[in-house]
Write a protein that holds these residues in place. Structure first.
Motif, mmCIF file in Angstrom:
data_model
loop_
_atom_site.group_PDB
_atom_site.id
_atom_site.type_symbol
_atom_site.label_atom_id
_atom_site.label_comp_id
_atom_site.label_asym_id
_atom_site.label_seq_id
_atom_site.Cartn_x
_atom_site.Cartn_y
_atom_site.Cartn_z
ATOM 1 N N GLU A 78 -5.481 -8.793 -4.218
ATOM 2 C CA GLU A 78 -5.803 -7.590 -4.993
ATOM 3 C C GLU A 78 -6.195 -6.488 -4.019
ATOM 4 O OE1 GLU A 78 -6.590 -7.336 -8.569
ATOM 5 O OE2 GLU A 78 -5.684 -9.280 -8.963
ATOM 6 N N LEU A 79 -5.370 -5.456 -3.921
ATOM 7 C CA LEU A 79 -5.646 -4.358 -3.000
ATOM 8 C C LEU A 79 -6.695 -3.427 -3.589
ATOM 9 C CD1 LEU A 79 -1.983 -3.629 -1.945
ATOM 10 C CD2 LEU A 79 -3.690 -4.978 -0.730
ATOM 11 N N LYS A 80 -7.411 -2.735 -2.714
ATOM 12 C CA LYS A 80 -8.523 -1.894 -3.139
ATOM 13 C C LYS A 80 -8.177 -0.426 -2.902
ATOM 14 C CE LYS A 80 -13.538 -1.884 -2.547
ATOM 15 N NZ LYS A 80 -14.618 -2.489 -1.768
ATOM 16 N N TYR A 81 -8.448 0.395 -3.918
ATOM 17 C CA TYR A 81 -8.215 1.838 -3.835
ATOM 18 C C TYR A 81 -9.507 2.565 -4.154
ATOM 19 C CZ TYR A 81 -3.228 0.889 -3.637
ATOM 20 O OH TYR A 81 -1.992 0.433 -3.255
ATOM 21 N N TYR A 82 -9.708 3.726 -3.524
ATOM 22 C CA TYR A 82 -10.882 4.551 -3.792
ATOM 23 C C TYR A 82 -10.399 5.973 -4.000
ATOM 24 C CZ TYR A 82 -15.301 6.980 -3.178
ATOM 25 O OH TYR A 82 -16.390 7.779 -3.369
ATOM 26 N N GLU A 83 -10.626 6.511 -5.184
ATOM 27 C CA GLU A 83 -10.198 7.846 -5.576
ATOM 28 C C GLU A 83 -8.706 8.057 -5.330
ATOM 29 O OE1 GLU A 83 -12.747 10.707 -3.699
ATOM 30 O OE2 GLU A 83 -14.471 10.132 -4.917
ATOM 31 N N GLY A 84 -7.909 7.047 -5.644
ATOM 32 C CA GLY A 84 -6.464 7.144 -5.526
ATOM 33 C C GLY A 84 -5.896 6.812 -4.158
ATOM 34 N N ASP A 85 -6.734 6.706 -3.143
ATOM 35 C CA ASP A 85 -6.268 6.382 -1.794
ATOM 36 C C ASP A 85 -6.608 4.932 -1.471
ATOM 37 O OD1 ASP A 85 -5.348 8.968 -1.308
ATOM 38 O OD2 ASP A 85 -7.303 9.627 -0.554
ATOM 39 N N ALA A 86 -5.734 4.300 -0.716
ATOM 40 C CA ALA A 86 -5.973 2.918 -0.313
ATOM 41 C C ALA A 86 -7.127 2.856 0.670
ATOM 42 C CB ALA A 86 -4.722 2.334 0.322
ATOM 43 N N VAL A 87 -7.956 1.827 0.549
ATOM 44 C CA VAL A 87 -9.070 1.634 1.475
ATOM 45 C C VAL A 87 -8.532 1.295 2.862
ATOM 46 C CG1 VAL A 87 -11.083 0.197 1.965
ATOM 47 C CG2 VAL A 87 -10.654 0.972 -0.361
ATOM 48 N N ILE A 88 -7.449 0.527 2.919
ATOM 49 C CA ILE A 88 -6.814 0.197 4.193
ATOM 50 C C ILE A 88 -5.891 1.350 4.568
ATOM 51 C CG2 ILE A 88 -5.259 -1.369 5.404
ATOM 52 C CD1 ILE A 88 -6.196 -3.599 3.569
ATOM 53 N N ARG A 89 -6.265 2.087 5.606
ATOM 54 C CA ARG A 89 -5.419 3.182 6.077
ATOM 55 C C ARG A 89 -4.407 2.684 7.098
ATOM 56 N NH1 ARG A 89 -7.479 8.425 5.001
ATOM 57 N NH2 ARG A 89 -9.453 8.292 3.905
ATOM 58 N N GLU A 90 -4.829 1.751 7.923
ATOM 59 C CA GLU A 90 -3.938 1.209 8.946
ATOM 60 C C GLU A 90 -4.273 -0.262 9.143
ATOM 61 O OE1 GLU A 90 -2.527 2.317 13.467
ATOM 62 O OE2 GLU A 90 -4.575 2.749 12.878
ATOM 63 N N ILE A 91 -3.252 -1.087 9.207
ATOM 64 C CA ILE A 91 -3.430 -2.507 9.489
ATOM 65 C C ILE A 91 -2.367 -2.876 10.516
ATOM 66 C CG2 ILE A 91 -2.054 -3.225 7.496
ATOM 67 C CD1 ILE A 91 -4.056 -5.599 7.229
ATOM 68 N N LYS A 92 -2.814 -3.353 11.668
ATOM 69 C CA LYS A 92 -1.912 -3.515 12.800
ATOM 70 C C LYS A 92 -2.123 -4.863 13.465
ATOM 71 C CE LYS A 92 -2.836 -0.812 16.279
ATOM 72 N NZ LYS A 92 -2.928 0.307 17.215
ATOM 73 N N ILE B 6 0.838 -1.200 0.000
ATOM 74 C CA ILE B 6 0.000 0.000 0.000
ATOM 75 C C ILE B 6 0.872 1.249 0.000
ATOM 76 C CG2 ILE B 6 -1.592 1.345 1.440
ATOM 77 C CD1 ILE B 6 -2.937 -1.329 2.150
ATOM 78 N N MET B 7 1.950 1.247 0.775
ATOM 79 C CA MET B 7 2.849 2.403 0.809
ATOM 80 C C MET B 7 3.492 2.655 -0.548
ATOM 81 S SD MET B 7 4.754 2.561 4.509
ATOM 82 C CE MET B 7 5.630 1.032 4.326
ATOM 83 N N ARG B 8 3.720 1.595 -1.311
ATOM 84 C CA ARG B 8 4.319 1.728 -2.635
ATOM 85 C C ARG B 8 3.280 1.944 -3.730
ATOM 86 N NH1 ARG B 8 8.351 3.754 -3.056
ATOM 87 N NH2 ARG B 8 8.663 2.874 -5.098
ATOM 88 N N GLY B 9 1.988 1.878 -3.392
ATOM 89 C CA GLY B 9 0.940 2.098 -4.378
ATOM 90 C C GLY B 9 0.692 0.916 -5.295
ATOM 91 N N ARG B 10 1.039 -0.275 -4.871
ATOM 92 C CA ARG B 10 0.849 -1.479 -5.691
ATOM 93 C C ARG B 10 -0.628 -1.877 -5.713
ATOM 94 N NH1 ARG B 10 6.030 -2.332 -7.791
ATOM 95 N NH2 ARG B 10 7.504 -1.960 -6.141
ATOM 96 N N THR B 11 -1.027 -2.533 -6.786
ATOM 97 C CA THR B 11 -2.408 -3.003 -6.890
ATOM 98 C C THR B 11 -2.564 -4.426 -6.395
ATOM 99 O OG1 THR B 11 -2.025 -3.713 -9.155
ATOM 100 C CG2 THR B 11 -2.927 -1.497 -8.832
ATOM 101 N N SER B 12 -1.458 -5.152 -6.314
ATOM 102 C CA SER B 12 -1.537 -6.531 -5.825
ATOM 103 C C SER B 12 -0.243 -6.892 -5.111
ATOM 104 C CB SER B 12 -1.795 -7.507 -6.970
ATOM 105 O OG SER B 12 -0.693 -7.537 -7.837
ATOM 106 N N VAL B 13 -0.349 -7.925 -4.282
ATOM 107 C CA VAL B 13 0.799 -8.422 -3.535
ATOM 108 C C VAL B 13 0.602 -9.919 -3.348
ATOM 109 C CG1 VAL B 13 -0.235 -7.945 -1.286
ATOM 110 C CG2 VAL B 13 2.234 -8.052 -1.481
ATOM 111 N N SER B 14 1.698 -10.663 -3.262
ATOM 112 C CA SER B 14 1.576 -12.104 -3.041
ATOM 113 C C SER B 14 2.207 -12.464 -1.704
ATOM 114 C CB SER B 14 2.242 -12.885 -4.169
ATOM 115 O OG SER B 14 3.635 -12.665 -4.153
ATOM 116 N N THR B 15 1.681 -13.524 -1.109
ATOM 117 C CA THR B 15 2.157 -14.001 0.177
ATOM 118 C C THR B 15 2.001 -15.519 0.210
ATOM 119 O OG1 THR B 15 1.899 -13.766 2.577
ATOM 120 C CG2 THR B 15 -0.092 -13.666 1.272
#
Length: 132
Positions: free
Chosen positions: A64-78, A18-27
């Motif tokens: 697949e990460l989700k974005y709304y109007e250019g901002d990530a939907v997940i603001r904080e994940i802890k 999310i910090m890098r602005g990626r649309t997807s990540v694998s784990t």
């Protein structure tokens, strides 16, 4: 390579993507990670995820990460409950994240679920993480 905290590793991968602005990540895939991703998808924090095999034949989740109007939907994940310090909560003391705008993900006797679902099922459990 073994991890002492596989769930924490997945959350860090999502946070970094999310910090890098990626649309997807694998784990790497596991049952617990899949259950947490199901909750995140049901609550609308990610678009979805799919299971695949990497080049060595190991199972991986493509998230697949989700974005709304250019901002990530997940603001904080802890991560809350860690291998060195487990955090449990009864149904009466379940945390409310950002006055209900976020969720806490719990591992309960009835499975992995969000805090609102745990209140509906009247169960407590281990507080795995908070998402807002």
């Amino acid at each position: 390579m073994s991890f002492s905290d596989p769930l924490g590793d997945m959350l860090t991968r999502i946070r970094n993507a999310i910090m890098r602005g990626r649309t997807s990540v694998s784990t790497p895939a596991s049952n617990l990670r899949g259950a947490v991703l199901n909750v995140l998808a049901d609550e609308g924090f990610i678009r979805g995820f799919s299971e695949a095999k990497d080049d060595k034949g190991f199972r991986v989740f493509n998230i697949e990460l989700k974005y709304y109007e250019g901002d990530a939907v997940i603001r904080e994940i802890k991560r809350i409950s860690k291998p060195g310090r487990r955090v449990y909560s009864s149904v009466k003391t379940l945390p409310q994240v950002r006055n209900g705008l976020g969720i806490a993900i719990l591992s309960t006797p009835k499975g992995v679920m969000s805090d609102t679902a745990a209140r509906e099922h009247n169960v407590g459990g281990e507080v795995l993480c908070q998402v807002s």
